[in-house]
Design a protein around this motif. Structure first.
Motif, short mmCIF file in Angstrom:
data_model
loop_
_atom_site.label_atom_id
_atom_site.label_comp_id
_atom_site.label_asym_id
_atom_site.label_seq_id
_atom_site.Cartn_x
_atom_site.Cartn_y
_atom_site.Cartn_z
N LEU A 1 -10.66 -0.80 1.17
CA LEU A 1 -9.79 -1.08 -0.35
C LEU A 1 -9.47 -2.47 -0.25
CD1 LEU A 1 -7.20 1.84 -1.09
CD2 LEU A 1 -9.40 1.00 -2.01
N ALA A 2 -9.23 -3.65 0.96
CA ALA A 2 -8.39 -4.51 0.41
C ALA A 2 -9.76 -5.45 0.71
CB ALA A 2 -7.98 -4.72 2.14
N VAL B 1 -4.87 6.65 -1.78
CA VAL B 1 -4.27 5.72 -1.78
C VAL B 1 -3.79 4.91 -2.75
CG1 VAL B 1 -4.46 3.65 -0.15
CG2 VAL B 1 -4.88 6.30 1.39
N VAL C 1 -3.42 0.59 -3.87
CA VAL C 1 -2.35 -1.09 -3.87
C VAL C 1 -1.79 -0.94 -5.21
CG1 VAL C 1 -3.60 -3.10 -3.36
CG2 VAL C 1 -4.59 -1.43 -2.69
N ILE D 1 -7.95 1.85 3.97
CA ILE D 1 -7.09 0.79 3.18
C ILE D 1 -7.84 -0.30 3.75
CG2 ILE D 1 -5.13 -0.58 3.76
CD1 ILE D 1 -3.44 2.22 4.19
N ILE E 1 3.60 -1.18 4.09
CA ILE E 1 2.79 0.17 3.77
C ILE E 1 3.70 1.31 4.00
CG2 ILE E 1 0.78 1.79 4.44
CD1 ILE E 1 -0.80 -0.67 5.75
N ALA F 1 5.29 2.61 -1.49
CA ALA F 1 4.85 1.51 -1.52
C ALA F 1 5.81 0.47 -2.03
CB ALA F 1 3.39 1.22 -3.05
N LYS G 1 -6.63 3.13 -6.71
CA LYS G 1 -6.25 3.79 -5.62
C LYS G 1 -7.48 4.41 -5.32
CE LYS G 1 -5.73 6.20 -10.13
NZ LYS G 1 -4.40 6.70 -11.18
N VAL H 1 0.84 5.84 0.06
CA VAL H 1 -0.21 6.77 0.84
C VAL H 1 0.93 7.83 0.99
CG1 VAL H 1 -1.23 7.50 2.82
CG2 VAL H 1 -1.09 4.95 2.85
N ILE I 1 0.91 -1.38 -0.06
CA ILE I 1 0.60 -0.11 0.15
C ILE I 1 1.10 1.34 -0.29
CG2 ILE I 1 -2.17 1.64 1.25
CD1 ILE I 1 -2.65 -0.60 0.39
N THR J 1 -5.84 -8.24 5.60
CA THR J 1 -4.68 -7.41 6.47
C THR J 1 -3.70 -7.63 6.24
OG1 THR J 1 -5.31 -7.60 8.01
CG2 THR J 1 -6.38 -5.29 6.75
N ILE K 1 -1.08 -7.65 3.30
CA ILE K 1 -0.37 -6.21 2.91
C ILE K 1 0.98 -6.54 3.46
CG2 ILE K 1 -0.33 -4.01 2.95
CD1 ILE K 1 -3.45 -4.95 3.78
#
Length: 308
Positions: free
Chosen positions: A53-54, A16, A18, A50, A67, A300, A28, A7, A5, A61, A64
């Protein structure tokens, strides 16, 4: 596949993204910063954003890998703390990484936003098939920032202050800069600097650099002169970087670079005129291509690098 991720924390918006492979965003989104509400509320909303989005991507999570957060102003990268940010009043000494890491259960790293954008521009070009290993990004906005990538690595410096391109002195005893120096590149090649030159030469006060750009495109001599000054100062800075770092590419990004050839062509012309004749090693000078995604991509990609 492990994802990252990115930011991009700004005074108005938080972007944000991915990233499913270096330099490429899978998805995004943008949310308002609402900086006046304070950092705790903003970071809580970011964490929830976030998670959402996931969920939309069908991810847990724990899928991921890392981040990364790009933030303006001085940072303590090791501690993950934003020390201060002019566009985020009240955010002094905000523990960004510890708070987000606890909320999301993933490693979080913090980078200067201009450095993140430089690495994002680099990663985006590599993903598109460019074979480069070194470049410098100029971010030309209200001020001038930038970042340096050498041998595919971001150059941070011993105080995390590398890449402060806007404070290279290009005019001895020139305009005073809020940083305490005189003659900084930022005083001439930023939106603020171009407007100052335009008004010094008799132009009426304008709100936006694009207004001066429009005048320059129509052949207004004062507007053309303001961009000419900016271009010459940028060329001087580029030649200094050429001799110091010998990069393959100089990329011009940020709002001022939206002027396109009004800025780019005179920068190239001055660079060719002013550079030495001993070796033909002037870097390519181009407009940046990653646009508003650069900060997310870089944050990222650097976060993944920090986990290796």
């Amino acid at each position: 596949m492990k994802l990252a991720i990115g930011v991009d924390l700004g005074g108005t918006d938080i972007k944000v993204g991915v990233m499913d492979r270096p330099g490429v965003l899978l998805k995004k989104a943008t949310l308002p910063t609402r900086a006046a509400d304070g950092p705790d509320q903003a970071l809580d909303r970011l964490a929830e954003h976030i998670r959402e989005l996931a969920r939309r991507l069908g991810l847990r999570t724990d899928e991921i890998a890392a981040i990364g957060v790009g933030a303006p102003g001085p940072i303590d990268r090791d501690a993950g703390v934003l020390i201060a940010a002019p566009n985020l009043p009240g955010w002094e000494n905000t523990k960004i990484c510890p708070r987000l890491s606890v909320a999301l259960g993933a490693p979080v790293s913090l980078e200067n936003d201009a450095n993140a954008a430089a690495f994002g521009e680099f990663a985006h070009r590599i993903a598109a098939g460019e074979r480069i290993s070194s470049m410098v990004l100029f971010t030309l906005g209200t001020g001038v920032g930038g970042g340096v990538v050498i041998d595919r690595r971001l150059v941070r410096g011993s105080y995390d202050s590398a890449g402060e391109i806007g404070h290279m002195i290009v005019e001895a005893d020139g305009r005073k800069c809020p940083c305490g120096q005189s003659g900084c590149l930022e005083r001439y090649a930023s939106a603020t600097g171009i407007s100052a030159t335009f008004q010094e030469r008799g132009g009426a006060a304008v709100q936006m650099t694009r207004d001066i750009c429009s005048k320059a495109e129509r052949g207004d001599p004062i507007a053309m002169g303001a961009f000419d000054v900016a271009a010459k100062m940028l060329a001087i800075a580029i030649i200094n970087l050429q001799h110091l770092l010998n990069p393959e590419l100089i990329a011009l990004g940020g709002g001022v670079a939206a002027a396109g050839n009004v800025l780019l062509e005179p920068v190239r012309r001055y660079a060719r005129e002013l550079t030495w004749r001993l070796v033909d090693d002037l870097p390519r000078i181009e407009l940046a291509v990653a646009g508003n995604d650069a900060g997310m991509l870089g944050a990222a990609a650097l976060a993944l690098t920090n986990q290796q």
